[in-house]
Design a protein around this motif. Sequence first.
Motif, mmCIF file in Angstrom:
data_model
loop_
_atom_site.group_PDB
_atom_site.id
_atom_site.type_symbol
_atom_site.label_atom_id
_atom_site.label_comp_id
_atom_site.label_asym_id
_atom_site.label_seq_id
_atom_site.Cartn_x
_atom_site.Cartn_y
_atom_site.Cartn_z
ATOM 1 N N UNK A 194 75.119 48.564 -13.289
ATOM 2 C CA UNK A 194 75.154 50.028 -13.272
ATOM 3 C C UNK A 194 73.775 50.579 -13.623
ATOM 4 N N UNK A 195 73.173 50.024 -14.676
ATOM 5 C CA UNK A 195 71.836 50.475 -15.085
ATOM 6 C C UNK A 195 70.817 50.252 -13.970
ATOM 7 N N UNK A 196 70.851 49.073 -13.356
ATOM 8 C CA UNK A 196 69.892 48.774 -12.290
ATOM 9 C C UNK A 196 70.138 49.631 -11.051
ATOM 10 N N UNK A 197 71.418 49.853 -10.721
ATOM 11 C CA UNK A 197 71.733 50.681 -9.549
ATOM 12 C C UNK A 197 71.304 52.128 -9.763
ATOM 13 N N UNK A 198 71.298 52.606 -11.000
ATOM 14 C CA UNK A 198 70.827 53.964 -11.271
ATOM 15 C C UNK A 198 69.357 54.126 -10.901
ATOM 16 N N UNK A 199 68.624 53.004 -10.946
ATOM 17 C CA UNK A 199 67.193 53.064 -10.626
ATOM 18 C C UNK A 199 66.939 53.316 -9.135
ATOM 19 N N UNK A 200 67.972 53.242 -8.320
ATOM 20 C CA UNK A 200 67.797 53.550 -6.899
ATOM 21 C C UNK A 200 67.608 55.045 -6.676
ATOM 22 N N UNK A 201 67.998 55.851 -7.669
ATOM 23 C CA UNK A 201 67.899 57.301 -7.548
ATOM 24 C C UNK A 201 66.639 57.792 -8.251
ATOM 25 N N UNK A 202 65.798 58.477 -7.518
ATOM 26 C CA UNK A 202 64.549 58.983 -8.084
ATOM 27 C C UNK A 202 64.811 59.892 -9.277
ATOM 28 N N UNK A 203 65.938 60.595 -9.244
ATOM 29 C CA UNK A 203 66.296 61.516 -10.322
ATOM 30 C C UNK A 203 66.280 60.836 -11.679
ATOM 31 N N UNK A 204 66.824 59.600 -11.751
ATOM 32 C CA UNK A 204 66.952 58.910 -13.035
ATOM 33 C C UNK A 204 65.655 58.228 -13.479
ATOM 34 N N UNK A 205 64.637 58.271 -12.647
ATOM 35 C CA UNK A 205 63.321 57.774 -13.049
ATOM 36 C C UNK A 205 62.491 58.869 -13.710
ATOM 37 N N UNK A 206 63.044 60.078 -13.715
ATOM 38 C CA UNK A 206 62.373 61.208 -14.345
ATOM 39 C C UNK A 206 62.482 61.102 -15.865
ATOM 40 N N UNK A 207 61.446 61.554 -16.603
ATOM 41 C CA UNK A 207 61.508 61.563 -18.076
ATOM 42 C C UNK A 207 62.645 62.421 -18.613
#
Length: 418
Positions: free
Chosen positions: A21-34
């Motif tokens: 789940x954590x790794x799949x969230x990294x597919x979304x640019x939104x969750x790479x935001x601070x």
Amino acid sequence: MNHEPSNHICILGGGFGGLYTALYLQRFRLFKSPKYKITLIDRKDHLVFTPLLYERVTEELQAWEIAPRYRNLIKNTTIDFCQGNIQAVDLEKRQVKLQLETLSELGQNLRILNYDYLVLAVGVEMRLEGVPLTYAYPFRTVTDAERLNQKLKQLEQSNLPQIRVAVIGAGPSGVELACKLSDRLQERGQVRLIERGQQLLKTFTPYSQKSAYRALTARRVQMEFETSVEAIEADQITLINPNGKTLMPVDLVLWTVGTRSIEWVRHLPCQQNPQGKILTHPTLQVVDYPEVLALGDMAEIQDYPGQLPKTAQVAYQQADCAAKNLYRAVRLKRLKPFRYLHLGEMLTLGKGEAVVSSFALKISGRLAGIIRQFVYLQRLPTLRHRWRVLQHWVGQWLVNLRRRLAQLFWKRRRKTVR
């Protein structure tokens, strides 16, 4: 989920459901935001890739291949990792209480994390009621595998003419262990597979069942059905079957059956089924707590058609669904229900052998073993780790090929000299 978008996603459990789940969230640019924070929490510092754990029994794979450290896996991501034991979860206050493995910067080993969204993916624990851990070996973690290997080396170095092993439970774990142990101990091993029910792999396809039966028979594994265990002692176990009660001398007992919810999960003030599994909606949201998602063995989807298998395959797919639903939630979009697609079955049936049953593909033996290994290679958590493992496999294959060619060369040369 109708409140304003917020920032902290806390994921409890670093198994297939939580880590992916954590790794799949990294597919979304939104969750790479601070603006967003993702925290992964587990009591261990490494993943256990359980489908390949059995290869540790025969030392076909090394520990680092199947148990990569979380900090290496989340390198170059925005995921934070926190190692600690979960003491409690307050669903009303949206807090997680942790006991850290090491002291924090404040010199304390207790920490409270506030969350906006929570993913519960801690799995279940082995139930060994009435069975002393001293005499029964579980097989769920790398530590379990290393403990088993130490015991096997001790038995192999002893003067015992036969090493008597009992494997309790003829589900996938029991069948895989029995085959691997038989291959390791060879003629010296006397392996028995003991099952309370009437068949092997009762939830698997007939093809997988027949393949497993043939593999066990070829390895001289004795199968005892309709047999339960009453007691386990240091050198014998008490069995009960339709013919009565019998004592069976043993040198090693492997326990593969029975699980229960973790204690703090059982105490959560949310709806649970009689077995202590958390009830969720089809969207994986916990009933009455829409900001909490629960995945894997610890949860049950209300009114889901059919029963979900307790496999890594389900956890992978639920992790994908959870990540997408968290993305939808923070954007105030409607969440989508989880739909499971059964892709088939794979089991190791000894050293280098397996059975694969997937749609029209049904195959067993060495080719199935190769297919299984490369399918799981693709399932390893990151591209970086997959590449390291693949390089190691290719290197090992070349070393073995060179050794075989050298043996063949010297064998022919000796014949020529004669």
